[in-house]
Design a protein around this motif. Structure first.
Motif, PDB file in Angstrom:
ATOM      1  N   GLU A   1       0.845  -1.199   0.000  1.00 53.28           N
ATOM      2  CA  GLU A   1       0.000   0.000   0.000  1.00 53.28           C
ATOM      3  C   GLU A   1       0.876   1.243   0.000  1.00 53.28           C
ATOM      4  OE1 GLU A   1      -3.357   0.131  -0.050  1.00 53.28           O
ATOM      5  OE2 GLU A   1      -3.582  -2.037   0.049  1.00 53.28           O
ATOM      6  N   TRP A   2       0.486   2.251  -0.788  1.00 53.63           N
ATOM      7  CA  TRP A   2       1.171   3.550  -0.754  1.00 53.63           C
ATOM      8  C   TRP A   2       0.460   4.435   0.255  1.00 53.63           C
ATOM      9  CZ3 TRP A   2       5.669   4.623  -2.992  1.00 53.63           C
ATOM     10  CH2 TRP A   2       6.079   3.866  -4.092  1.00 53.63           C
ATOM     11  N   PRO A   3       1.194   5.125   1.111  1.00 49.48           N
ATOM     12  CA  PRO A   3       0.539   6.079   2.022  1.00 49.48           C
ATOM     13  C   PRO A   3      -0.042   7.251   1.228  1.00 49.48           C
ATOM     14  CG  PRO A   3       2.779   5.589   2.753  1.00 49.48           C
ATOM     15  CD  PRO A   3       2.620   5.008   1.385  1.00 49.48           C
ATOM     16  N   GLU A   4      -1.230   7.656   1.622  1.00 46.14           N
ATOM     17  CA  GLU A   4      -1.836   8.865   1.069  1.00 46.14           C
ATOM     18  C   GLU A   4      -1.294  10.034   1.883  1.00 46.14           C
ATOM     19  OE1 GLU A   4      -6.170  11.020   1.204  1.00 46.14           O
ATOM     20  OE2 GLU A   4      -6.119   8.832   1.156  1.00 46.14           O
ATOM     21  N   ILE A   5      -0.891  11.111   1.231  1.00 49.11           N
ATOM     22  CA  ILE A   5      -0.328  12.260   1.939  1.00 49.11           C
ATOM     23  C   ILE A   5      -1.396  13.342   2.066  1.00 49.11           C
ATOM     24  CG2 ILE A   5       1.491  14.002   1.968  1.00 49.11           C
ATOM     25  CD1 ILE A   5       3.144  12.037   0.215  1.00 49.11           C
ATOM     26  N   GLN A   6      -1.699  13.728   3.311  1.00 47.56           N
ATOM     27  CA  GLN A   6      -2.683  14.766   3.591  1.00 47.56           C
ATOM     28  C   GLN A   6      -2.042  16.149   3.492  1.00 47.56           C
ATOM     29  OE1 GLN A   6      -6.051  13.839   4.611  1.00 47.56           O
ATOM     30  NE2 GLN A   6      -5.243  11.982   3.696  1.00 47.56           N
TER      31      GLN A   6
ATOM     32  N   ARG B   1       0.538  11.078   6.893  1.00 49.72           N
ATOM     33  CA  ARG B   1       0.417   9.980   5.945  1.00 49.72           C
ATOM     34  C   ARG B   1      -0.653   9.029   6.452  1.00 49.72           C
ATOM     35  NH1 ARG B   1       4.623  12.245   4.163  1.00 49.72           N
ATOM     36  NH2 ARG B   1       5.902  11.644   2.417  1.00 49.72           N
ATOM     37  N   VAL B   2      -1.452   8.511   5.516  1.00 49.78           N
ATOM     38  CA  VAL B   2      -2.596   7.678   5.872  1.00 49.78           C
ATOM     39  C   VAL B   2      -2.558   6.394   5.051  1.00 49.78           C
ATOM     40  CG1 VAL B   2      -5.118   7.548   5.973  1.00 49.78           C
ATOM     41  CG2 VAL B   2      -3.962   9.739   6.354  1.00 49.78           C
ATOM     42  N   LEU B   3      -2.715   5.286   5.741  1.00 47.41           N
ATOM     43  CA  LEU B   3      -2.818   3.972   5.102  1.00 47.41           C
ATOM     44  C   LEU B   3      -4.172   3.385   5.455  1.00 47.41           C
ATOM     45  CD1 LEU B   3       0.731   2.893   6.092  1.00 47.41           C
ATOM     46  CD2 LEU B   3      -0.086   2.857   3.739  1.00 47.41           C
ATOM     47  N   THR B   4      -4.859   2.814   4.472  1.00 53.92           N
ATOM     48  CA  THR B   4      -6.183   2.253   4.686  1.00 53.92           C
ATOM     49  C   THR B   4      -6.217   0.819   4.169  1.00 53.92           C
ATOM     50  OG1 THR B   4      -7.173   4.445   4.397  1.00 53.92           O
ATOM     51  CG2 THR B   4      -8.650   2.549   4.209  1.00 53.92           C
ATOM     52  N   TRP B   5      -6.683  -0.079   5.025  1.00 55.21           N
ATOM     53  CA  TRP B   5      -6.845  -1.476   4.637  1.00 55.21           C
ATOM     54  C   TRP B   5      -8.307  -1.848   4.797  1.00 55.21           C
ATOM     55  CZ3 TRP B   5      -2.633   0.116   7.525  1.00 55.21           C
ATOM     56  CH2 TRP B   5      -1.375  -0.117   6.956  1.00 55.21           C
ATOM     57  N   ARG B   6      -8.852  -2.507   3.771  1.00 54.03           N
ATOM     58  CA  ARG B   6     -10.228  -2.984   3.809  1.00 54.03           C
ATOM     59  C   ARG B   6     -10.215  -4.514   3.788  1.00 54.03           C
ATOM     60  NH1 ARG B   6     -10.245   1.836   1.788  1.00 54.03           N
ATOM     61  NH2 ARG B   6     -12.016   3.233   1.840  1.00 54.03           N
ATOM     62  N   SER B   7     -11.084  -5.097   4.587  1.00 56.14           N
ATOM     63  CA  SER B   7     -11.208  -6.552   4.611  1.00 56.14           C
ATOM     64  C   SER B   7     -12.669  -6.895   4.813  1.00 56.14           C
ATOM     65  CB  SER B   7     -10.364  -7.149   5.740  1.00 56.14           C
ATOM     66  OG  SER B   7     -10.977  -6.915   6.991  1.00 56.14           O
ATOM     67  N   LYS B   8     -12.967  -8.185   4.828  1.00 59.03           N
ATOM     68  CA  LYS B   8     -14.352  -8.610   5.071  1.00 59.03           C
ATOM     69  C   LYS B   8     -14.798  -8.264   6.485  1.00 59.03           C
ATOM     70  CE  LYS B   8     -12.931 -13.239   6.294  1.00 59.03           C
ATOM     71  NZ  LYS B   8     -12.971 -14.632   6.014  1.00 59.03           N
ATOM     72  N   GLU B   9     -13.837  -7.939   7.379  1.00 57.05           N
ATOM     73  CA  GLU B   9     -14.159  -7.573   8.763  1.00 57.05           C
ATOM     74  C   GLU B   9     -14.434  -6.086   8.930  1.00 57.05           C
ATOM     75  OE1 GLU B   9     -10.423  -8.950  10.226  1.00 57.05           O
ATOM     76  OE2 GLU B   9     -11.382 -10.664  11.185  1.00 57.05           O
TER      77      GLU B   9
END
Length: 115
Positions: free
Chosen positions: A19-24, A29-37
């Motif tokens: 994942e690449w960090p999103e820069i605000q 820096r923001v990292l987002t992970w999506r899963s079934k949970e």
């Protein structure tokens, strides 16, 4: 005197966790992970030495929201079966560590103790 906040560069993060960090605008820096949970959002800001972890379930209900200053080290780990992060903290007379399992299941463990 505050300890320096050590963290990997954006390219190293991508190579480790995919994942690449999103820069605000603020420089965070923001990292987002999506899963079934649900969704796990990890943000960190170098100057403020701050880290925020937000975890929401699939319905969008907020399960965890932790904001902490005094971060001294952020590291990511990745194996064929797991992805995780570890954040070390030092604030006044307290030291701590937050361990985050991102995959295969989201899990957050946090300890902040007197030295």
């Amino acid at each position: 005197m505050r300890e320096e906040f050590l963290f990997p560069g954006d390219e190293e993060i991508f190579e480790t966790v995919g994942e690449w960090p999103e820069i605000q605008e603020s420089g965070a820096r923001v990292l987002t992970w999506r899963s079934k949970e649900g969704v796990l959002v990890l943000s960190y800001e170098a100057v403020a030495q701050s880290v925020r972890v937000r975890w929401s379930n699939i319905e969008g209900d907020l399960l965890l929201d932790v904001y902490r200053e005094g971060a001294t080290r952020l590291a990511f780990t990745s194996t064929p079966s797991t992805v995780g992060a570890q954040i070390d903290f030092s604030v006044g007379e307290c030291v701590g560590v937050m361990e985050i399992d991102i995959a295969p299941r989201i899990s957050v463990q946090d300890r902040l103790l007197f030295q």
